[in-house]
Design a protein around this motif. Structure first.
Motif, PDB file in Angstrom:
ATOM      1  N   HIS A 270       0.856  -1.187   0.000  1.00 16.22           N
ATOM      2  CA  HIS A 270       0.000   0.000   0.000  1.00 16.22           C
ATOM      3  C   HIS A 270       0.889   1.233   0.000  1.00 16.22           C
ATOM      4  N   ILE A 271       0.326   2.367  -0.397  1.00 17.82           N
ATOM      5  CA  ILE A 271       0.979   3.667  -0.256  1.00 17.82           C
ATOM      6  C   ILE A 271       0.068   4.532   0.613  1.00 17.82           C
ATOM      7  N   LEU A 272       0.627   5.102   1.686  1.00 16.87           N
ATOM      8  CA  LEU A 272      -0.115   5.967   2.595  1.00 16.87           C
ATOM      9  C   LEU A 272       0.530   7.346   2.632  1.00 16.87           C
ATOM     10  N   VAL A 273      -0.279   8.371   2.782  1.00 13.78           N
ATOM     11  CA  VAL A 273       0.197   9.751   2.856  1.00 13.78           C
ATOM     12  C   VAL A 273      -0.220  10.349   4.194  1.00 13.78           C
TER      13      VAL A 273
ATOM     14  N   ASP B 206      -5.535  13.594  -8.244  1.00 13.87           N
ATOM     15  CA  ASP B 206      -5.219  12.904  -9.494  1.00 13.87           C
ATOM     16  C   ASP B 206      -3.881  12.170  -9.402  1.00 13.87           C
ATOM     17  N   ARG B 207      -2.888  12.826  -8.847  1.00 10.34           N
ATOM     18  CA  ARG B 207      -1.560  12.218  -8.753  1.00 10.34           C
ATOM     19  C   ARG B 207      -1.546  11.055  -7.784  1.00 10.34           C
ATOM     20  N   PHE B 208      -2.217  11.223  -6.651  1.00  7.71           N
ATOM     21  CA  PHE B 208      -2.255  10.156  -5.652  1.00  7.71           C
ATOM     22  C   PHE B 208      -2.981   8.924  -6.190  1.00  7.71           C
TER      23      PHE B 208
ATOM     24  N   ALA C  34      -0.976   6.990  -8.734  1.00  7.47           N
ATOM     25  CA  ALA C  34       0.128   6.229  -8.127  1.00  7.47           C
ATOM     26  C   ALA C  34      -0.372   5.067  -7.281  1.00  7.47           C
ATOM     27  N   GLY C  35      -1.673   5.046  -6.966  1.00  4.90           N
ATOM     28  CA  GLY C  35      -2.225   3.958  -6.161  1.00  4.90           C
ATOM     29  C   GLY C  35      -2.226   4.217  -4.671  1.00  4.90           C
TER      30      GLY C  35
ATOM     31  N   MET D  46      -9.803   5.889  -2.739  1.00  7.21           N
ATOM     32  CA  MET D  46      -8.794   6.435  -1.831  1.00  7.21           C
ATOM     33  C   MET D  46      -9.475   7.136  -0.659  1.00  7.21           C
ATOM     34  N   ASP D  47      -9.134   6.721   0.558  1.00  8.11           N
ATOM     35  CA  ASP D  47      -9.703   7.326   1.759  1.00  8.11           C
ATOM     36  C   ASP D  47      -9.041   8.660   2.068  1.00  8.11           C
TER      37      ASP D  47
END
Length: 313
Positions: free
Chosen positions: A200-203, A233-235, A238-239, A259-260
């Motif tokens: 996963h990718i998290l921000v 859009d970018r996030f 990228a998934g 995306m949450d």
């Protein structure tokens, strides 16, 4: 000024210590972490006094709440892999009275954290100023670590961002450009065919992309619509699975395109009807499950039983 900025930029992007080992790039099974926000030492008194432009001359309440949060997190089993504080660590703006004392007392309160649970610090508008400068960003970095960086944990890529550079970088355009370049590199690498790909990718950032809906009007508590849409859009491309933030001092958020957007209320001052608390986040192979827990509940009973069972899978 330009020379000092360049020197500062070259010193940035240190890896986050504690979660950088190559082994952390591999998925090894479900785990949990704690997302918290806005201890903001000094705001509770300032809010009651109706003087939120001031730095707040008392902060014993927030110190006690922070200690309670640390105590509750320390006793969780299984242990969280890390605890992230999503900005506004203190209320006093840079270079104002009470700032030094608030930072000192917050660090003292956090010293009780179990050393096996790394602390991750995210910069907020009160940490940097509403219009950050190279000087205020450097002050934050000296006190708390880089204002943006990445780290891996259990096969998950985590990106920590300086959202104030998205909100108003008029006094530090070079710093904004540097973060943009770095972020694009991170997102491109994560979405490429490189191995291993993150599970996963998290921000993590302070200001939410949005509070309820991606098309909502601009507000003090969200990012401007043009900036918001660009990041969304970018996030999504990228998934990115979830974006975690604070700033609102209330629980909010939504889901858009899978995306949450997770907006967590504060350890400190509440501006709505939520209680002082933190968010327990469980990461499984397929999902990110998260739930806000009051400090009282977490100290008395730990995380909810259904979340604990997910960690035993």
């Amino acid at each position: 000024m330009a020379e000092s900025v360049d020197v500062f930029l070259r010193a940035k992007h240190r890896a986050f210590s504690g979660l950088t080992e190559d082994a952390e790039r591999e998925w090894t099974g479900p785990f949990c972490f704690i997302q918290a926000a806005d201890p903001q030492l000094g705001l509770m008194k300032a809010w009651r006094d109706g003087d939120c432009d001031g730095g707040g001359d008392e902060w014993a309440e927030e110190v006690e709440l922070t200690k309670q949060a640390v105590e509750a997190v320390n006793q969780l089993r299984p242990r969280p892999r890390f605890m992230v504080l999503c900005g506004d660590l203190v209320h006093a703006m840079p270079d104002t009275p009470f700032r030094e004392g608030q930072e000192r007392d917050l660090k003292a309160a956090l010293k009780g954290a179990d050393p096996s649970i790394p602390l991750v610090f995210v910069s907020g508008n009160h940490d940097l100023g509403n219009t950050p400068t190279p000087s205020t960003v450097e002050q934050f970095c000296s006190a708390w670590g880089d204002d943006y960086f990445s780290f891996w944990v259990g096969g998950v890529l985590c990106l920590v961002l300086n959202s104030q550079l998205f909100y108003d970088a008029s006094a530090c355009p070079q710093l904004k450009e540097a973060q943009e370049t770095w972020l694009e590199e991170q997102l491109s690498r994560a979405s490429s065919s490189s191995t291993p790909k993150p599970k996963h990718i998290l921000v993590f950032q302070h200001i939410p992309l949005y509070l309820k809906s991606p098309d909502e009007e601009d507000d003090y508590f969200n990012l401007q619509r043009v900036v918001r849409q660009n990041l969304l859009d970018r996030f999504k491309k990228a998934g990115v699975k979830a974006v975690f933030s604070g700033h609102y001092h209330r629980n909010a958020g939504g889901c858009h395109g899978g995306m949450d957007m997770v907006v967590s209320s504060a350890i400190g001052c509440q501006l709505g009807n939520d209680t002082h608390g933190v968010r327990v986040v469980v990461v499984t192979a397929d999902n990110i499950i998260h739930r806000y827990h009051s400090l009282e509940q977490l100290r008395a009973r730990g995380m909810d039983e259904d979340l604990r069972k997910l960690l035993q899978a």
